[in-house]
Motif scaffolding. Sequence first.
Motif, mmCIF file in Angstrom:
data_model
loop_
_atom_site.group_PDB
_atom_site.id
_atom_site.type_symbol
_atom_site.label_atom_id
_atom_site.label_comp_id
_atom_site.label_asym_id
_atom_site.label_seq_id
_atom_site.Cartn_x
_atom_site.Cartn_y
_atom_site.Cartn_z
ATOM 1 N N ASP A 129 73.379 -33.175 -0.598
ATOM 2 C CA ASP A 129 72.913 -34.490 -0.144
ATOM 3 C C ASP A 129 72.617 -34.490 1.353
ATOM 4 O OD1 ASP A 129 73.172 -35.404 -2.732
ATOM 5 O OD2 ASP A 129 75.006 -36.555 -2.354
ATOM 6 N N GLU A 130 73.484 -33.881 2.124
ATOM 7 C CA GLU A 130 73.287 -33.820 3.577
ATOM 8 C C GLU A 130 72.029 -33.020 3.913
ATOM 9 O OE1 GLU A 130 73.806 -34.429 7.637
ATOM 10 O OE2 GLU A 130 74.643 -35.472 5.915
ATOM 11 N N LEU A 131 71.833 -31.913 3.218
ATOM 12 C CA LEU A 131 70.622 -31.115 3.443
ATOM 13 C C LEU A 131 69.372 -31.917 3.091
ATOM 14 C CD1 LEU A 131 71.741 -27.615 2.117
ATOM 15 C CD2 LEU A 131 71.316 -28.274 4.489
ATOM 16 N N SER A 132 69.458 -32.687 2.032
ATOM 17 C CA SER A 132 68.329 -33.535 1.635
ATOM 18 C C SER A 132 68.047 -34.595 2.696
ATOM 19 C CB SER A 132 68.627 -34.198 0.289
ATOM 20 O OG SER A 132 67.587 -35.056 -0.086
ATOM 21 N N MET B 172 68.772 -34.407 5.865
ATOM 22 C CA MET B 172 68.253 -33.726 7.044
ATOM 23 C C MET B 172 66.773 -33.389 6.863
ATOM 24 S SD MET B 172 71.530 -31.297 7.959
ATOM 25 C CE MET B 172 70.599 -30.230 9.019
ATOM 26 N N LYS B 173 66.403 -32.931 5.683
ATOM 27 C CA LYS B 173 65.000 -32.592 5.412
ATOM 28 C C LYS B 173 64.140 -33.848 5.477
ATOM 29 C CE LYS B 173 61.922 -29.561 4.307
ATOM 30 N NZ LYS B 173 61.493 -28.587 5.282
ATOM 31 N N SER B 174 64.652 -34.939 4.957
ATOM 32 C CA SER B 174 63.921 -36.205 4.997
ATOM 33 C C SER B 174 63.742 -36.671 6.439
ATOM 34 C CB SER B 174 64.669 -37.266 4.187
ATOM 35 O OG SER B 174 64.017 -38.498 4.245
ATOM 36 N N ALA B 175 64.783 -36.553 7.231
ATOM 37 C CA ALA B 175 64.705 -36.943 8.643
ATOM 38 C C ALA B 175 63.717 -36.050 9.395
ATOM 39 C CB ALA B 175 66.084 -36.865 9.294
ATOM 40 N N LYS C 98 56.193 -36.876 11.083
ATOM 41 C CA LYS C 98 55.199 -37.949 10.960
ATOM 42 C C LYS C 98 55.103 -38.757 12.247
ATOM 43 C CE LYS C 98 55.482 -38.705 5.990
ATOM 44 N NZ LYS C 98 55.847 -39.656 4.923
ATOM 45 N N ILE C 99 56.250 -39.094 12.826
ATOM 46 C CA ILE C 99 56.264 -39.866 14.075
ATOM 47 C C ILE C 99 55.602 -39.064 15.191
ATOM 48 C CG2 ILE C 99 57.783 -40.791 15.883
ATOM 49 C CD1 ILE C 99 59.733 -41.550 13.568
ATOM 50 N N GLY C 100 55.914 -37.775 15.268
ATOM 51 C CA GLY C 100 55.323 -36.920 16.294
ATOM 52 C C GLY C 100 53.815 -36.791 16.142
ATOM 53 N N GLU C 101 53.370 -36.657 14.897
ATOM 54 C CA GLU C 101 51.921 -36.568 14.669
ATOM 55 C C GLU C 101 51.227 -37.863 15.077
ATOM 56 O OE1 GLU C 101 51.794 -35.524 10.523
ATOM 57 O OE2 GLU C 101 51.869 -33.379 10.953
ATOM 58 N N ALA C 102 51.821 -38.993 14.721
ATOM 59 C CA ALA C 102 51.224 -40.287 15.076
ATOM 60 C C ALA C 102 51.159 -40.447 16.591
ATOM 61 C CB ALA C 102 52.020 -41.428 14.450
ATOM 62 N N GLN C 103 52.229 -40.048 17.283
ATOM 63 C CA GLN C 103 52.240 -40.150 18.743
ATOM 64 C C GLN C 103 51.199 -39.225 19.350
ATOM 65 O OE1 GLN C 103 54.017 -42.410 20.607
ATOM 66 N NE2 GLN C 103 52.626 -41.683 22.184
ATOM 67 N N GLY C 104 51.041 -38.031 18.776
ATOM 68 C CA GLY C 104 50.029 -37.095 19.260
ATOM 69 C C GLY C 104 48.621 -37.652 19.092
ATOM 70 N N GLU C 105 48.376 -38.304 17.943
ATOM 71 C CA GLU C 105 47.065 -38.912 17.714
ATOM 72 C C GLU C 105 46.813 -40.038 18.717
ATOM 73 O OE1 GLU C 105 46.839 -40.112 13.618
ATOM 74 O OE2 GLU C 105 47.049 -38.058 12.903
ATOM 75 N N LYS C 106 47.837 -40.824 18.979
ATOM 76 C CA LYS C 106 47.714 -41.924 19.946
ATOM 77 C C LYS C 106 47.428 -41.361 21.341
ATOM 78 C CE LYS C 106 48.508 -46.324 21.169
ATOM 79 N NZ LYS C 106 48.081 -47.520 20.524
ATOM 80 N N ASN C 107 48.157 -40.329 21.726
ATOM 81 C CA ASN C 107 47.942 -39.710 23.040
ATOM 82 C C ASN C 107 46.527 -39.148 23.163
ATOM 83 O OD1 ASN C 107 50.550 -40.319 23.794
ATOM 84 N ND2 ASN C 107 51.345 -38.265 23.391
#
Length: 99
Positions: A41-44, A46-49, A55-64
């Motif tokens: 469960d913890e590994l799951s 962590m993978k989800s996070a 996704k957040i990093g990609e969105a920020q990169g697109e915005k930049n």
Amino acid sequence: MSTRLAQILPEICEATTILKRLSQNKRVRAAYEAREREIRDELSRMKSAERQGIKIGEAQGEKNKAIEIAKNSLNIGLSADQISQITGLTVKEIESLRT
């Protein structure tokens, strides 16, 4: 044959020892299985996070990148409306880049 393998590979020996111990005691086996579920469960989680962080990093990169394009477009004299159409940024966001 399995004894011979256990002598050759320490991992097999360890697994055999754990299997024998777990097979003998239902309470110990249940605790072991519960711990294994917790680990999975913890590994799951962590993978989800990790996926969410990507996704957040990609969105920020697109915005930049859109901001960079908007700044360059302002420098060559395009209007805020034109830049908004190109980048997807709002006119207000573009105007804030002028200062």
